[in-house]
Design a protein around this motif. Structure first.
Motif, PDB file in Angstrom:
ATOM      1  N   LEU A 213       0.712  -1.192   0.080  1.00  0.00           N
ATOM      2  CA  LEU A 213      -0.018  -0.093  -0.022  1.00  0.00           C
ATOM      3  C   LEU A 213       0.786   1.302   0.118  1.00  0.00           C
ATOM      4  CD1 LEU A 213      -3.112  -0.097  -0.008  1.00  0.00           C
ATOM      5  CD2 LEU A 213      -3.000   0.290   2.384  1.00  0.00           C
ATOM      6  N   LYS A 214       1.721   1.115   0.765  1.00  0.00           N
ATOM      7  CA  LYS A 214       2.938   2.184   0.824  1.00  0.00           C
ATOM      8  C   LYS A 214       3.696   2.599  -0.337  1.00  0.00           C
ATOM      9  CE  LYS A 214       5.690   4.781   4.078  1.00  0.00           C
ATOM     10  NZ  LYS A 214       6.463   4.516   5.362  1.00  0.00           N
ATOM     11  N   GLN A 217       1.052   4.111  -2.860  1.00  0.00           N
ATOM     12  CA  GLN A 217       0.851   5.468  -2.541  1.00  0.00           C
ATOM     13  C   GLN A 217       2.008   6.273  -3.222  1.00  0.00           C
ATOM     14  OE1 GLN A 217       1.313   6.889   1.269  1.00  0.00           O
ATOM     15  NE2 GLN A 217      -0.772   8.184   1.194  1.00  0.00           N
ATOM     16  N   HIS A 221       1.762   9.294  -5.712  1.00  0.00           N
ATOM     17  CA  HIS A 221       1.894  10.772  -5.325  1.00  0.00           C
ATOM     18  C   HIS A 221       3.205  11.253  -6.341  1.00  0.00           C
ATOM     19  CE1 HIS A 221      -0.268  11.645  -2.076  1.00  0.00           C
ATOM     20  NE2 HIS A 221       0.187  10.625  -1.288  1.00  0.00           N
ATOM     21  N   THR A 267      -9.195  -7.690   3.975  1.00  0.00           N
ATOM     22  CA  THR A 267     -10.342  -6.620   4.218  1.00  0.00           C
ATOM     23  C   THR A 267      -9.367  -5.173   4.466  1.00  0.00           C
ATOM     24  OG1 THR A 267     -10.967  -7.363   6.216  1.00  0.00           O
ATOM     25  CG2 THR A 267     -12.062  -8.064   4.275  1.00  0.00           C
ATOM     26  N   THR A 268      -8.530  -5.013   5.147  1.00  0.00           N
ATOM     27  CA  THR A 268      -8.352  -3.980   5.729  1.00  0.00           C
ATOM     28  C   THR A 268      -7.470  -3.248   4.389  1.00  0.00           C
ATOM     29  OG1 THR A 268      -8.083  -4.768   8.077  1.00  0.00           O
ATOM     30  CG2 THR A 268      -6.838  -2.353   7.567  1.00  0.00           C
ATOM     31  N   TYR A 271      -9.777  -1.941   1.701  1.00  0.00           N
ATOM     32  CA  TYR A 271     -10.227  -0.648   2.110  1.00  0.00           C
ATOM     33  C   TYR A 271      -9.422   0.327   1.920  1.00  0.00           C
ATOM     34  CZ  TYR A 271     -12.879   2.570   5.234  1.00  0.00           C
ATOM     35  OH  TYR A 271     -13.502   3.572   5.471  1.00  0.00           O
ATOM     36  N   GLY A 272      -8.041   0.138   2.054  1.00  0.00           N
ATOM     37  CA  GLY A 272      -6.770   1.086   2.071  1.00  0.00           C
ATOM     38  C   GLY A 272      -6.772   1.224   0.439  1.00  0.00           C
ATOM     39  N   ARG A 274      -8.978   0.829  -1.590  1.00  0.00           N
ATOM     40  CA  ARG A 274     -10.144   1.705  -2.295  1.00  0.00           C
ATOM     41  C   ARG A 274      -9.897   3.147  -2.000  1.00  0.00           C
ATOM     42  NH1 ARG A 274     -16.545   0.649  -0.675  1.00  0.00           N
ATOM     43  NH2 ARG A 274     -16.342  -0.662  -2.527  1.00  0.00           N
ATOM     44  N   ALA A 275      -9.302   3.437  -0.595  1.00  0.00           N
ATOM     45  CA  ALA A 275      -9.111   4.796  -0.575  1.00  0.00           C
ATOM     46  C   ALA A 275      -8.208   5.593  -1.445  1.00  0.00           C
ATOM     47  CB  ALA A 275      -8.813   4.895   0.883  1.00  0.00           C
ATOM     48  N   LEU A 276      -7.128   4.809  -1.798  1.00  0.00           N
ATOM     49  CA  LEU A 276      -6.018   5.155  -2.785  1.00  0.00           C
ATOM     50  C   LEU A 276      -6.389   5.411  -4.049  1.00  0.00           C
ATOM     51  CD1 LEU A 276      -2.776   3.336  -2.141  1.00  0.00           C
ATOM     52  CD2 LEU A 276      -3.256   5.612  -1.767  1.00  0.00           C
ATOM     53  N   ARG A 278      -9.769   5.924  -5.033  1.00  0.00           N
ATOM     54  CA  ARG A 278     -10.826   6.955  -5.207  1.00  0.00           C
ATOM     55  C   ARG A 278     -10.240   8.384  -5.522  1.00  0.00           C
ATOM     56  NH1 ARG A 278     -14.000   2.942  -5.708  1.00  0.00           N
ATOM     57  NH2 ARG A 278     -16.014   2.821  -4.585  1.00  0.00           N
ATOM     58  N   LEU A 305     -15.854  -4.915  -0.361  1.00  0.00           N
ATOM     59  CA  LEU A 305     -14.794  -4.119  -0.466  1.00  0.00           C
ATOM     60  C   LEU A 305     -14.268  -3.787  -1.782  1.00  0.00           C
ATOM     61  CD1 LEU A 305     -13.102  -4.559   3.048  1.00  0.00           C
ATOM     62  CD2 LEU A 305     -14.510  -2.496   2.178  1.00  0.00           C
ATOM     63  N   ASP A 307     -15.400  -3.367  -6.004  1.00  0.00           N
ATOM     64  CA  ASP A 307     -16.492  -2.420  -6.708  1.00  0.00           C
ATOM     65  C   ASP A 307     -17.097  -3.605  -7.617  1.00  0.00           C
ATOM     66  OD1 ASP A 307     -16.165  -0.037  -5.529  1.00  0.00           O
ATOM     67  OD2 ASP A 307     -14.259  -0.164  -6.369  1.00  0.00           O
TER      68      ASP A 307
ATOM     69  N   LEU B  87     -12.871   6.978   4.124  1.00  0.00           N
ATOM     70  CA  LEU B  87     -11.660   6.543   3.076  1.00  0.00           C
ATOM     71  C   LEU B  87     -10.464   7.499   3.131  1.00  0.00           C
ATOM     72  CD1 LEU B  87     -13.808   5.388  -0.068  1.00  0.00           C
ATOM     73  CD2 LEU B  87     -12.521   3.901   1.517  1.00  0.00           C
ATOM     74  N   LEU B  91      -6.560   6.874   5.200  1.00  0.00           N
ATOM     75  CA  LEU B  91      -5.229   6.536   4.582  1.00  0.00           C
ATOM     76  C   LEU B  91      -4.299   7.116   5.552  1.00  0.00           C
ATOM     77  CD1 LEU B  91      -5.173   7.468   0.978  1.00  0.00           C
ATOM     78  CD2 LEU B  91      -4.929   5.472   2.001  1.00  0.00           C
ATOM     79  N   LEU B  94      -3.351   4.315   7.922  1.00  0.00           N
ATOM     80  CA  LEU B  94      -3.203   3.130   7.217  1.00  0.00           C
ATOM     81  C   LEU B  94      -1.791   3.083   6.886  1.00  0.00           C
ATOM     82  CD1 LEU B  94      -6.362   1.751   5.541  1.00  0.00           C
ATOM     83  CD2 LEU B  94      -5.274   0.759   7.444  1.00  0.00           C
ATOM     84  N   ILE B  95      -1.269   4.265   6.140  1.00  0.00           N
ATOM     85  CA  ILE B  95      -0.007   4.295   5.885  1.00  0.00           C
ATOM     86  C   ILE B  95       0.482   5.582   6.640  1.00  0.00           C
ATOM     87  CG2 ILE B  95       1.453   4.765   3.756  1.00  0.00           C
ATOM     88  CD1 ILE B  95      -1.263   4.282   2.080  1.00  0.00           C
ATOM     89  N   LEU B 152     -12.781  -4.366   9.033  1.00  0.00           N
ATOM     90  CA  LEU B 152     -11.471  -3.689   9.368  1.00  0.00           C
ATOM     91  C   LEU B 152     -11.054  -4.101  10.928  1.00  0.00           C
ATOM     92  CD1 LEU B 152     -12.403  -0.002   8.457  1.00  0.00           C
ATOM     93  CD2 LEU B 152     -10.912  -1.536   7.295  1.00  0.00           C
TER      94      LEU B 152
END
Lengths: 404, 258
Positions: A213-214, A217, A221, A267-268, A271-272, A274-276, A278, A305, A307, B87, B91, B94-95, B152
Motif C-alpha cells: 500500500l505504501k 501510494q 504521489h 479486508t483492511t 479498504y486502503g 479503495r481509499a487510494l 478513489r 470492499l 467494486d 476512506l 489513509l 493505514l499508511i 476492518l
C-alpha cells in the motif's frame, strides 16, 4: 402583437442559453483526453477497457477509473491470470502506467508473458495511397512494401494510432514485443524484496500488504496520479494488477485455516486500496484464490470492499469437462457484483448464464445456451440434465460406432 | 427521498418522531439505496446531520443526492451537514506518515481491538455542536455501514457498544434520530450462531435489532418491522430501485407481474 412575440421569443432565448451551457459542461471535462479511456453512457464515469471486450460490455462499458475489479480465480489460476494479463497488455497498448504486484512469481514474469496485440488498424494504408493500388503492378508492389512497412512501425506511432480505440484484441499464442512493452512505464512490487520494518504491531494489516500500500501510494504521489494535486502536464492512468492476494505467499493464512489469525488483513488492505484509488486516476484488478477460502462470510466482505466482482469457474479438472453439453466453452463466469457509482440503481447484466472460452485471438464471454433436444436451454436448467445427457451422448456415440 | 417510502412509514420531513433509532440491514441484497433516502430526508427536514460515510467517497453520496434533489456541498457549507469521509481519513492511519495529522475519528484502525471510542467522541462532539450553529433542528446520525467496521477488525461487541452509546447520546439526550446500515454476509447460519461466537454480522444484527425502534430489512423481499412497547408488527413489501428513486408495492402487485 409585440407582447406575445416577446413572450415567445424569451423562452427560445432561454432555451438556447440553456442548450449552450449544457453543451459546454460536457466539453469542459478534461479527463476525456486521456488515451484509452471513454466516459460512461450511464453515469459519466471515466472508463478504461479491461482488454477483454466482452468483459467490458458485461461491466457496463468498462472499468470505471478509481474502482477495483475482483476476480475469483479458477482452480488452476489459468484463466484469471489470463484476464490479468489482458488488463495489463491493454495498459501497455494505451500507454498507461502499470503497477504489478505478485508474490507467487516475479512481477516481471507476468509482464513478459503479456499477449501480443493485434493492431490491425495500423496496417490499413492511408486513403491517399489507395488509388495507387489500381495502377501498374510495379506501383502495387511499392504499396505492398509500404503496407509491409506499416506493420513494423516504431512503437510510438503504433501506440498513437491504436490509442484512439477502446479495447483491443490480442494474440495469445505470441508474447508482446519487448520494444512495445518497454514503452510503458512499469512499477513492480514483490513482497520478498521489501525489508521488514515492523511499525505497528496492533494493526490488523500484514506487513507485506502495508508495504505494498505504501509503495503504491508513493507511485501515485510521485508520478502525479493524485487527483488532489493540480498537475500542469497531461494526465495518465495507472493500472494496478495485484495477483493472488490472500494466498499463503503473501504471508496470509486465509487459505490455510478455517479460522485464520489474520482474518482482517486482506479486508483492511482492500479498504486502503479503495481509499487510494478513489482519490487518484488509477484502476485495479485483483485476483483472489477464493476456492481456497472456506469462510463464505469472509469472502462476502472481501467482495463488498471491491467494486466489481466476477468469478471464473473453469471446467478443467471438473467432470463437466467431459460433458458434451459444455464442449463449446472453457468455463463458466459468474458476475457477483457490479458497482453503484454515483447512482442508485446498479446495472446488472441481463443474463446470469454466462460462459467463457479462450480462443487464440479472443477471450469471449457469452450467454451459455445449450442446444439440447431441439431446445436452447440456459445453464441453470442444465445441472438436471447433466448426468442424463452424459449417458445419452455415450449411447449416441456407441450407436454411431455400431453404424460404422 | 422516496415519497412512497415516506407514506409507508407515515413520516414526512415536516413531522419528525424524536428519539428514533432506525436500523437498515440486508442479506444477499443491497440496502444502500435506503441510506440515500434517509440522508436526503433529514436534510430536507432541516435537521443537523452527521454522516459517517465509511464505504464510499463524498463525491458518490453527493452525486446520488443531487439526483434526489439535495445538494450536499451546499449543506456542508451552510453547516447543516458534517460529513466524515472514512476512506480519506483512513489513509493517513493505514499508511503512517511523519507529517500527517488527520482527525482522530479513524484512530481505531491503529488498534481495532481497543474499540470505537475515538469514533464515538467524534459523533458526540459534532452532534453537540448543533445548539451553537443556529436554525437547525435536532441532530441526526447516519452511518454507512457498520459491516465495514467488522471487516476492518473491530469486534462485533465493540460495534454494539458504539451504537448503544450513539443512541444514548443522540436519541435520548439530544432527542435526535439515528440511522445505521448493516450489510450482512452470506447465508443465515443458524447452527453456527448457536455456537455463540461473538463474531460476525449475524450476531451484530440480532443485537442491533434488539436496540432499534424501527428496522428495515432488505432481502430478496423487503421487510419492515416496527416495534412498539407491546407488540411487534411486521410488514413485507417488494421494491424496485430506479434511476432517481425507488417504488414499493405490496407483494405480487408489481407491474411486471400484473
Amino acid at each position: 402583437m409585440a407582447a406575445p412575440l416577446n413572450s415567445v421569443g424569451k423562452p427560445q432565448a432561454e432555451r438556447l442559453s440553456y442548450n449552450s451551457t449544457s453543451f459546454q459542461k460536457k466539453t469542459r471535462s478534461k479527463l476525456v483526453s486521456i488515451p484509452g479511456t471513454r466516459p460512461s453512457v450511464q453515469n459519466g464515469q471515466l472508463l478504461v477497457s479491461t482488454g477483454v471486450t466482452s468483459l467490458d460490455y458485461l461491466l457496463g462499458g468498462g472499468l470505471a477509473v478509481g474502482t477495483v475489479l475482483l476476480i475469483e480465480e479458477d482452480r488452476y489460476d489459468s484463466y484469471s491470470r489470463m484476464i490479468l494479463k489482458y488488463f495489463l497488455a491493454e495498459g501497455v497498448v494505451c500507454r498507461h502506467e502499470l503497477f504489478v504486484a505478485a508474490a507467487q512469481d516475479n512481477p516481471d514474469d507476468i509482464l513478459q508473458e503479456l499477449p501480443s496485440p493485434i493492431l490491425d488498424d495500423v496496417a490499413i494504408p492511408k486513403p491517399m495511397e489507395q488509388p495507387r493500388l489500381s495502377c501498374d503492378p510495379q506501383d502495387s508492389l511499392d504499396t505492398m512494401k509500404i503496407a509491409w512497412r506499416y506493420q513494423n512501425l516504431p512503437k510510438v506511432q503504433s501506440a498513437l494510432a491504436s490509442s484512439s480505440r477502446f479495447g483491443h484484441y490480442y494474440d495469445v499464442s505470441k508474447t508482446m514485443d519487448p520494444e512495445i512493452r518497454q514503452g510503458a512505464k512499469c512499477h513492480r512490487f514483490h513482497p520478498s524484496e521489501q525489508h521488514a520494518h515492523s511499525s505497528n504491531t496492533h494493526s490488523p494489516m500484514l506487513e507485506s500488504y502495508s508495504a505494498m500500500l505504501k509503495s503504491l501510494q508513493e507511485v501515485i504521489h510521485r508520478e502525479g496520479f493524485d487527483l488532489a494535486v493540480p498537475m500542469s502536464k497531461s494526465r495518465n492512468i495507472l493500472r494496478v494488477g495485484l495477483h493472488s492476494l490472500g494466498s499463503a505467499l503473501w504471508g496470509d493464512d486465509l487459505c490455510c485455516h478455517d479460522n485464520p489469525k489474520h482474518r482482517h488483513a486482506l479486508t483492511t488492505f482492500l479498504y486502503g486500496l479503495r481509499a487510494l484509488l478513489r482519490s487518484s486516476l488509477s484502476v485495479a484488478v485483483v485476483t483472489v484464490p477464493s476456492h481456497l477460502i472456506q469462510d463464505r462470510a469472509l469472502m462476502g466482505s472481501i467482495t463488498r470492499l471491491c467494486d466489481n466482482a466476477i468469478a471464473l469457474e473453469s471446467f478443467k479438472g471438473s467432470e463437466r469437462e467431459a460433458n458434451a453439453l459444455y464442449k463449446d466453452y472453457h468455463g463458466l463466469l459468474h458476475v457477483h457484483q457490479v458497482p453503484q457509482l454515483n447512482c442508485l440503481a446498479s446495472q446488472l447484466p441481463d443474463h446470469k448464464d454466462l460462459a467463457f472460452k479462450l480462443k487464440r485471438k479472443q477471450f469471449t464471454i457469452e450467454l451459455c445456451l445449450i442446444y439440447y433436444d431441439n431446445y436452447f436451454l440456459c445453464k441453470t436448467c442444465v445441472p438436471l440434465l447433466e448426468s442424463e445427457t452424459a449417458d445419452e451422448c455415450q449411447e449416441q456415440k456407441s450407436c454411431d460406432d455400431a453404424k460404422i | 427521498m422516496f415519497t412512497e417510502l415516506n407514506s409507508i412509514l407515515n413520516a414526512s420531513p415536516d413531522s419528525l418522531t424524536p428519539g428514533e433509532f432506525i436500523l437498515l440491514s440486508d442479506r444477499r441484497s443491497d440496502a444502500s439505496f435506503l441510506i440515500h433516502h434517509f440522508l436526503s430526508f433529514y436534510l430536507r427536514a432541516r435537521c443537523r446531520v452527521c454522516f459517517l460515510g465509511l464505504v464510499q467517497s463524498f463525491s458518490h453520496y453527493s452525486a446520488v443526492s443531487q439526483r434526489l434533489g439535495v445538494s450536499l456541498t451546499q449543506a456542508k457549507e451552510k453547516g447543516q451537514l458534517v460529513f466524515m469521509e472514512g476512506l480519506k481519513e483512513a489513509l493517513s492511519t493505514l499508511i503512517p506518515q511523519a507529517s500527517s495529522s488527520g482527525s482522530q475519528a479513524m484512530d481505531f484502525l491503529r488498534d481495532p481491538a481497543a474499540g470505537l471510542r475515538s469514533l464515538y467522541e467524534f459523533v458526540r462532539s459534532s452532534a453537540a455542536d448543533s445548539g451553537a450553529a443556529g436554525g437547525w433542528g435536532p441532530p441526526v446520525l447516519l452511518v454507512d455501514d457498520l459491516g465495514v467496521l467488522l471487516s476492518l477488525g473491530v469486534r462485533a461487541g465493540a460495534v454494539l457498544d458504539f451504537s448503544h452509546y450513539c443512541r444514548a447520546a443522540v436519541c435520548s439526550q439530544l432527542q435526535g434520530n439515528v440511522v445505521m446500515l448493516l450489510r450482512c454476509d452470506g447465508e443465515e447460519e443458524e447452527e453456527e450462531e448457536e455456537v455463540g461466537e461473538e463474531e460476525g454480522s449475524g450476531w451484530l444484527l440480532r443485537g442491533l435489532t434488539h436496540q432499534c425502534s424501527l428496522s428495515l430489512h432488505v432481502e430478496v423481499c423487503w421487510r419492515r418491522r416496527r416495534r412498539d412497547a407491546q407488540h411487534k408488527q411486521k410488514q413485507i413489501f417488494q421494491y424496485k430501485v430506479h434511476d432517481k428513486g425507488a417504488s414499493f408495492f405490496a407483494r405480487g402487485t408489481s407491474s411486471a407481474v400484473l
